[in-house]
Design a protein around this motif. Sequence first.
Motif, PDB file in Angstrom:
ATOM      1  N   ARG A 245      -5.360  -5.227  -6.537  1.00 34.36           N
ATOM      2  CA  ARG A 245      -4.851  -6.588  -6.756  1.00 34.36           C
ATOM      3  C   ARG A 245      -5.353  -7.557  -5.684  1.00 34.36           C
ATOM      4  NH1 ARG A 245       0.091  -9.078  -5.373  1.00 34.36           N
ATOM      5  NH2 ARG A 245       1.013  -7.110  -4.654  1.00 34.36           N
ATOM      6  N   LEU A 246      -5.393  -7.098  -4.444  1.00 33.73           N
ATOM      7  CA  LEU A 246      -5.855  -7.955  -3.349  1.00 33.73           C
ATOM      8  C   LEU A 246      -7.377  -8.032  -3.270  1.00 33.73           C
ATOM      9  CD1 LEU A 246      -3.382  -6.861  -0.507  1.00 33.73           C
ATOM     10  CD2 LEU A 246      -3.194  -8.844  -2.038  1.00 33.73           C
ATOM     11  N   GLY A 247      -8.037  -6.984  -3.734  1.00 42.99           N
ATOM     12  CA  GLY A 247      -9.502  -6.960  -3.681  1.00 42.99           C
ATOM     13  C   GLY A 247     -10.051  -6.706  -2.291  1.00 42.99           C
ATOM     14  N   SER A 248      -9.213  -6.252  -1.367  1.00 45.44           N
ATOM     15  CA  SER A 248      -9.663  -6.000   0.002  1.00 45.44           C
ATOM     16  C   SER A 248      -8.749  -4.988   0.675  1.00 45.44           C
ATOM     17  CB  SER A 248      -9.696  -7.295   0.815  1.00 45.44           C
ATOM     18  OG  SER A 248      -8.396  -7.819   0.966  1.00 45.44           O
ATOM     19  N   THR A 249      -9.233  -4.457   1.793  1.00 43.00           N
ATOM     20  CA  THR A 249      -8.465  -3.504   2.592  1.00 43.00           C
ATOM     21  C   THR A 249      -8.333  -4.023   4.009  1.00 43.00           C
ATOM     22  OG1 THR A 249      -9.146  -1.553   1.311  1.00 43.00           O
ATOM     23  CG2 THR A 249      -8.497  -1.190   3.591  1.00 43.00           C
ATOM     24  N   ARG A 250      -7.091  -4.094   4.489  1.00 38.41           N
ATOM     25  CA  ARG A 250      -6.809  -4.485   5.872  1.00 38.41           C
ATOM     26  C   ARG A 250      -5.796  -3.506   6.455  1.00 38.41           C
ATOM     27  NH1 ARG A 250      -8.701  -9.684   6.803  1.00 38.41           N
ATOM     28  NH2 ARG A 250      -9.209 -10.865   4.921  1.00 38.41           N
ATOM     29  N   PRO A 251      -5.826  -3.287   7.779  1.00 38.75           N
ATOM     30  CA  PRO A 251      -4.865  -2.335   8.363  1.00 38.75           C
ATOM     31  C   PRO A 251      -3.419  -2.812   8.296  1.00 38.75           C
ATOM     32  CG  PRO A 251      -6.135  -3.451  10.078  1.00 38.75           C
ATOM     33  CD  PRO A 251      -6.773  -3.800   8.775  1.00 38.75           C
ATOM     34  N   SER A 252      -3.212  -4.106   8.110  1.00 36.34           N
ATOM     35  CA  SER A 252      -1.848  -4.652   8.043  1.00 36.34           C
ATOM     36  C   SER A 252      -1.299  -4.685   6.618  1.00 36.34           C
ATOM     37  CB  SER A 252      -1.829  -6.067   8.624  1.00 36.34           C
ATOM     38  OG  SER A 252      -2.717  -6.919   7.903  1.00 36.34           O
ATOM     39  N   ILE A 253      -2.010  -4.101   5.677  1.00 38.18           N
ATOM     40  CA  ILE A 253      -1.603  -4.139   4.275  1.00 38.18           C
ATOM     41  C   ILE A 253      -0.229  -3.465   4.099  1.00 38.18           C
ATOM     42  CG2 ILE A 253      -2.727  -1.957   3.658  1.00 38.18           C
ATOM     43  CD1 ILE A 253      -3.579  -3.219   1.024  1.00 38.18           C
ATOM     44  N   ALA A 254       0.618  -4.058   3.280  1.00 40.02           N
ATOM     45  CA  ALA A 254       1.941  -3.514   2.924  1.00 40.02           C
ATOM     46  C   ALA A 254       2.887  -3.391   4.112  1.00 40.02           C
ATOM     47  CB  ALA A 254       1.799  -2.150   2.245  1.00 40.02           C
ATOM     48  N   GLN A 255       2.684  -4.154   5.152  1.00 37.29           N
ATOM     49  CA  GLN A 255       3.544  -4.059   6.330  1.00 37.29           C
ATOM     50  C   GLN A 255       4.974  -4.492   5.977  1.00 37.29           C
ATOM     51  OE1 GLN A 255       1.550  -5.637   9.726  1.00 37.29           O
ATOM     52  NE2 GLN A 255       2.484  -4.077  11.007  1.00 37.29           N
ATOM     53  N   GLY A 256       5.953  -3.687   6.359  1.00 39.14           N
ATOM     54  CA  GLY A 256       7.355  -3.986   6.078  1.00 39.14           C
ATOM     55  C   GLY A 256       7.850  -3.522   4.720  1.00 39.14           C
ATOM     56  N   TRP A 257       6.997  -2.897   3.931  1.00 38.10           N
ATOM     57  CA  TRP A 257       7.408  -2.486   2.587  1.00 38.10           C
ATOM     58  C   TRP A 257       8.462  -1.387   2.600  1.00 38.10           C
ATOM     59  CZ3 TRP A 257       3.482  -2.318  -1.991  1.00 38.10           C
ATOM     60  CH2 TRP A 257       3.000  -3.625  -2.229  1.00 38.10           C
ATOM     61  N   GLU A 258       8.494  -0.569   3.655  1.00 37.69           N
ATOM     62  CA  GLU A 258       9.468   0.527   3.664  1.00 37.69           C
ATOM     63  C   GLU A 258      10.897  -0.007   3.575  1.00 37.69           C
ATOM     64  OE1 GLU A 258       8.185  -1.102   7.200  1.00 37.69           O
ATOM     65  OE2 GLU A 258       7.000   0.571   6.435  1.00 37.69           O
ATOM     66  N   LEU A 259      11.147  -1.150   4.197  1.00 39.17           N
ATOM     67  CA  LEU A 259      12.483  -1.753   4.134  1.00 39.17           C
ATOM     68  C   LEU A 259      12.820  -2.178   2.710  1.00 39.17           C
ATOM     69  CD1 LEU A 259      15.022  -2.932   5.505  1.00 39.17           C
ATOM     70  CD2 LEU A 259      13.729  -5.030   5.893  1.00 39.17           C
ATOM     71  N   GLU A 260      11.872  -2.797   2.027  1.00 39.68           N
ATOM     72  CA  GLU A 260      12.124  -3.269   0.668  1.00 39.68           C
ATOM     73  C   GLU A 260      12.309  -2.106  -0.304  1.00 39.68           C
ATOM     74  OE1 GLU A 260       9.833  -6.664  -0.746  1.00 39.68           O
ATOM     75  OE2 GLU A 260       8.972  -6.878   1.255  1.00 39.68           O
ATOM     76  N   VAL A 261      11.532  -1.037  -0.116  1.00 44.43           N
ATOM     77  CA  VAL A 261      11.657   0.130  -0.985  1.00 44.43           C
ATOM     78  C   VAL A 261      13.036   0.764  -0.833  1.00 44.43           C
ATOM     79  CG1 VAL A 261      10.814   2.484  -1.389  1.00 44.43           C
ATOM     80  CG2 VAL A 261       9.180   0.618  -1.078  1.00 44.43           C
ATOM     81  N   ILE A 262      13.478   0.946   0.404  1.00 46.11           N
ATOM     82  CA  ILE A 262      14.792   1.542   0.643  1.00 46.11           C
ATOM     83  C   ILE A 262      15.903   0.628   0.119  1.00 46.11           C
ATOM     84  CG2 ILE A 262      16.409   2.273   2.445  1.00 46.11           C
ATOM     85  CD1 ILE A 262      13.936   3.174   4.053  1.00 46.11           C
ATOM     86  N   THR A 263      15.722  -0.688   0.256  1.00 45.82           N
ATOM     87  CA  THR A 263      16.708  -1.628  -0.271  1.00 45.82           C
ATOM     88  C   THR A 263      16.824  -1.494  -1.783  1.00 45.82           C
ATOM     89  OG1 THR A 263      16.210  -3.194   1.513  1.00 45.82           O
ATOM     90  CG2 THR A 263      17.383  -4.059  -0.391  1.00 45.82           C
TER      91      THR A 263
END
Length: 332
Positions: A245-263
Amino acid sequence: MTETPTPRHIPNRLDSQLRSALFSWEALLILVAIAIFIVNSFASPYFLNAWSLSDLTFNFTEKALIALAMALLIIAGEIDLSVAAIIALASTMMGLALQAGVDTPGLVAIGIATGLVCGAFNGFLVTGLKLPSIVVTIGTMSLFRGLSFIILGDQAFKGYPESFAFFGQGYVWWVVSFELVLFLVCALIYYFLLHRTNFGRRVFAIGNNPVASRFSGVRVDRIRFTLFCLTGLMSGIASVLLTSRLGSTRPSIAQGWELEVITMVVLGGVNILGGSGSILGVVIAAFIMGLVTFGLGLLNVPGIVMSIFIGALLILVIALPIVYGMLKRSRA
C-alpha cells in the motif's frame, strides 16, 4: 381429594439464547459502531461517499488481521508486543529481496516467511526456555526493529513492481478492496478455529487453567508455540499488505501498531488475563477502531490526539470490568 399438580416451568432454550445475545458485549459493540457511523456522517459531508467508506477499510484491515491471531494468544494467557517490529523486519527483508531482483511471488513469500520465523523465535523463547511472553516480546520488539534500522539506516527501499501493488491497493469488485476480502475470509477461518474445533477449546482451557490443562493431556507448550507462529504469520501478511500500500520500506514502518492491535482485541471483549473472548467481538471492535480513526482524520485531528484517544480507550476497556466487579462485590 386429589391435589392439582403444580405446572412445571420448562425454560425456552431459544428464548434464553436470544436474550443472552441481545445483552452480550458484541451487541453493545454493534450499537457503538452504529452510533459512531451516524456521528461521522453528520461530522463530515465526505464520509458517506462510497470511495471514502472504501478508504476507511484500509485504516484497520492490516491491524485487524494481526488482532485475529493476537486474540487467540491473549485468550491462552500470553501476549506478543513485537508484532509491529515483525512488520518492519519483514518489510526490510522484502526490500532487500527487491534489490536482488526478486519478483512479486518471491517478495510475498519472503515477507510471510519472515513473519513466521519471528513468531517461531518468540514461541521458542517462551515455550522452550520458559521465559515470560511479555518480557520476551519486549526484547524482540527492540531486536527486530533494531535489525531494520541497522540494515536500512535512513534509507528507504522503493520501486516495487506494479503487480505487487495489488495486495495493498487493489480492488476485488468496485469499492471492495482485496484487503477487506482477505480480512473477512481470515475472520471466518479464525472464528471456526476458535469456536468450532478442539484446538479452540484447548486454547480456552489453557487460558483458564494451564496446569489443569496439562494434567488433562493438553499439550500446552505445543499450542502456545503454534499461537506465536500464527501471530508472526499474520504479522508477515500484514507487512506484505502495508508495504504494497505504501510502495516503500522504511525502518519506522508500523511504529506503535502493537498498542492499536491490543486495543482492538481487548475492546472486542477478550479478557486481557486470558480464558475468554470471541472473534466476532474482535471483528466488530476492528470496525469501530477504523470508524473512529477515519472520522478523526476527516476532521483533521492531529495524530498525537488519536494516540492519546487509543491509549485512553485501552485503559478504559481494561479497567471497566475490574471496576464493575469491585462495585458488584461491595454491594453483595
